[in-house]
Design an enzyme around this catalytic site. Sequence first.
Site, mmCIF file in Angstrom:
data_model
loop_
_atom_site.group_PDB
_atom_site.id
_atom_site.type_symbol
_atom_site.label_atom_id
_atom_site.label_comp_id
_atom_site.label_asym_id
_atom_site.label_seq_id
_atom_site.Cartn_x
_atom_site.Cartn_y
_atom_site.Cartn_z
ATOM 1 N N ARG A 121 0.809 -1.235 0.000
ATOM 2 C CA ARG A 121 0.000 0.000 0.000
ATOM 3 C C ARG A 121 0.832 1.270 0.000
ATOM 4 N NH1 ARG A 121 -3.170 -3.043 3.644
ATOM 5 N NH2 ARG A 121 -4.931 -3.968 2.533
ATOM 6 N N LYS A 142 3.777 11.942 -10.514
ATOM 7 C CA LYS A 142 3.084 10.975 -11.371
ATOM 8 C C LYS A 142 3.952 9.727 -11.528
ATOM 9 C CE LYS A 142 0.457 13.995 -14.453
ATOM 10 N NZ LYS A 142 0.293 14.358 -15.883
ATOM 11 N N GLU A 184 12.191 19.898 -23.363
ATOM 12 C CA GLU A 184 11.292 20.109 -22.225
ATOM 13 C C GLU A 184 11.772 21.303 -21.368
ATOM 14 O OE1 GLU A 184 7.670 18.394 -21.496
ATOM 15 O OE2 GLU A 184 9.090 16.975 -22.301
ATOM 16 N N LYS A 226 8.414 23.761 -13.104
ATOM 17 C CA LYS A 226 7.477 22.637 -12.993
ATOM 18 C C LYS A 226 6.836 22.637 -11.600
ATOM 19 C CE LYS A 226 5.850 18.372 -13.930
ATOM 20 N NZ LYS A 226 6.176 17.096 -14.550
ATOM 21 N N GLU A 236 -4.007 18.096 -11.380
ATOM 22 C CA GLU A 236 -4.286 18.418 -12.770
ATOM 23 C C GLU A 236 -5.722 18.851 -13.045
ATOM 24 O OE1 GLU A 236 -3.322 15.988 -16.722
ATOM 25 O OE2 GLU A 236 -1.670 16.463 -15.414
ATOM 26 N N ARG A 240 -2.122 23.199 -14.514
ATOM 27 C CA ARG A 240 -1.153 22.158 -14.866
ATOM 28 C C ARG A 240 -1.241 21.813 -16.353
ATOM 29 N NH1 ARG A 240 0.593 17.167 -10.929
ATOM 30 N NH2 ARG A 240 2.045 16.176 -12.328
ATOM 31 N N ASN A 244 1.298 21.026 -20.811
ATOM 32 C CA ASN A 244 1.030 20.242 -22.005
ATOM 33 C C ASN A 244 1.397 20.976 -23.299
ATOM 34 O OD1 ASN A 244 0.132 17.604 -22.110
ATOM 35 N ND2 ASN A 244 -1.731 18.219 -23.194
ATOM 36 N N HIS A 247 2.506 19.255 -26.448
ATOM 37 C CA HIS A 247 2.309 17.824 -26.240
ATOM 38 C C HIS A 247 1.114 17.236 -26.985
ATOM 39 C CE1 HIS A 247 5.414 18.237 -23.290
ATOM 40 N NE2 HIS A 247 5.331 16.974 -22.940
ATOM 41 N N HIS A 251 2.487 14.126 -28.694
ATOM 42 C CA HIS A 251 2.043 12.761 -28.381
ATOM 43 C C HIS A 251 1.491 12.063 -29.622
ATOM 44 C CE1 HIS A 251 1.511 13.699 -23.818
ATOM 45 N NE2 HIS A 251 2.662 13.113 -24.047
ATOM 46 N N HIS A 264 10.672 11.582 -27.201
ATOM 47 C CA HIS A 264 9.550 12.366 -26.689
ATOM 48 C C HIS A 264 9.775 13.863 -26.921
ATOM 49 C CE1 HIS A 264 6.323 13.736 -24.148
ATOM 50 N NE2 HIS A 264 7.183 14.406 -23.391
HETATM 51 ZN ZN ZN Z 1 6.796 15.853 -21.922
#
Ligand code: ZN
Length: 357
Positions: A121, A142, A184, A226, A236, A240, A244, A247, A251, A264
């Site tokens: 947990r 994350k 980034e 960040k 988010e 936040r 993106n 992105h 993506h 990326h």
């Molecule tokens: Zn990224």
Amino acid sequence: MKQINITTPSKNYPVYVGEQAITKLGEVLQSLTPAPKNVLIITDHNVGELYLKDVQAELDQKFSYESFQIKPGDSQKSFENYYACQSFALEKGLDRTSVILALGGGMIGDIAGFVAGTYMRGIRFIQIPTTILAHDSAVGGKTGINHPEGKNMIGVFHQPEAVIYSTDFLSTLPENEIRSGFAEVIKHALIADPSFYEYLRKNITTLNDLKDEHLLNCLTRGIEIKNEVVSQDEREKGIRAFLNFGHTLGHAIEGELRYKDITHGEAVAHGMLFALSLKEETIQLGKNLKRWLHDLGYPTTPKNLSVSSLINRMKKDKKAAGRTINMVLLEQTGHPYIAPYQAIDLEEKLTEFLKEN
Ligand code: ZN
Ligand code: ADP
């Protein structure tokens, strides 16, 4: 060495950045209460080969430790590897006081963080990032793994006890990984800090400039930005989303290329150029950025991309809503906002952009 204190509603923790920051590891572990019974280092074969012994040297005679290595590559962020880590942790008798060390790039940070976030947990973990890109993923909490249906589909929010960013570990990064991470950094500058953007434009004219003081500044300022964004919006809900920037298309390009042949950050670079092309006020900024990226050796936009497939992917983006695609654009450097686009309109703009780039 620099220290940044990360503040989130659920936890505060330090990030140490600098040459030999790894020497902080023993101290950080010793400061934890309860004291860890043992430590599990999770890394990939590439990073393990290069730096596992440096990390182990910091633990020797002070902590009992085990190491587990997985194959490199984002495809290894799999349920199988997650399960293998859990089995290994159980076999080696990790308990609720144990600590996991995530030694590697974003891939390792994600999977090792998820293992830590769910083992019994949830146990504590420390990030030891070894890529520039990980300045982004190591902050924000994350963690997760991929599912055949999509990337990062399974995971939890789990904050580390500390991030130890030993910049000497970054000296072996391949060029495309340097470009990936630096994109980034540029993103963080563009959405939040015009003077940092100017600093980068002036001082980073080749990838070779990304070392010593400049590398330190890129990582620390990137992390600070960040953190500023995430600390205001840990789960988010609002701002936040500005992270993106670049992105939505980025993506989609990665997905179309099956996550091969492009990193990326390189995909995000194309996404940022597209976003800047959408607004009159940022067209010149985009043109300058394009020239700079070219000088730094970023690839041109891949040919043979299908616009309709890209748009379909953008519609499926977690941040999209129905037929509307939410794009992060800039009013100017440091001033992001969300612009909703009808898919059909964006398709036209993207066709034009891909022709010209
Ligand atoms: Zn990224
Ligand atoms: P990210 O998600 O941060 O880009 P990954 O974990 O996917 O990073 O790592 C990218 C690739 O670079 C992997 O093959 C990994 O093994 C390798 N790598 C990570 N850190 C280093 C390093 N410091 N030196 C050399 N290779 C590295």
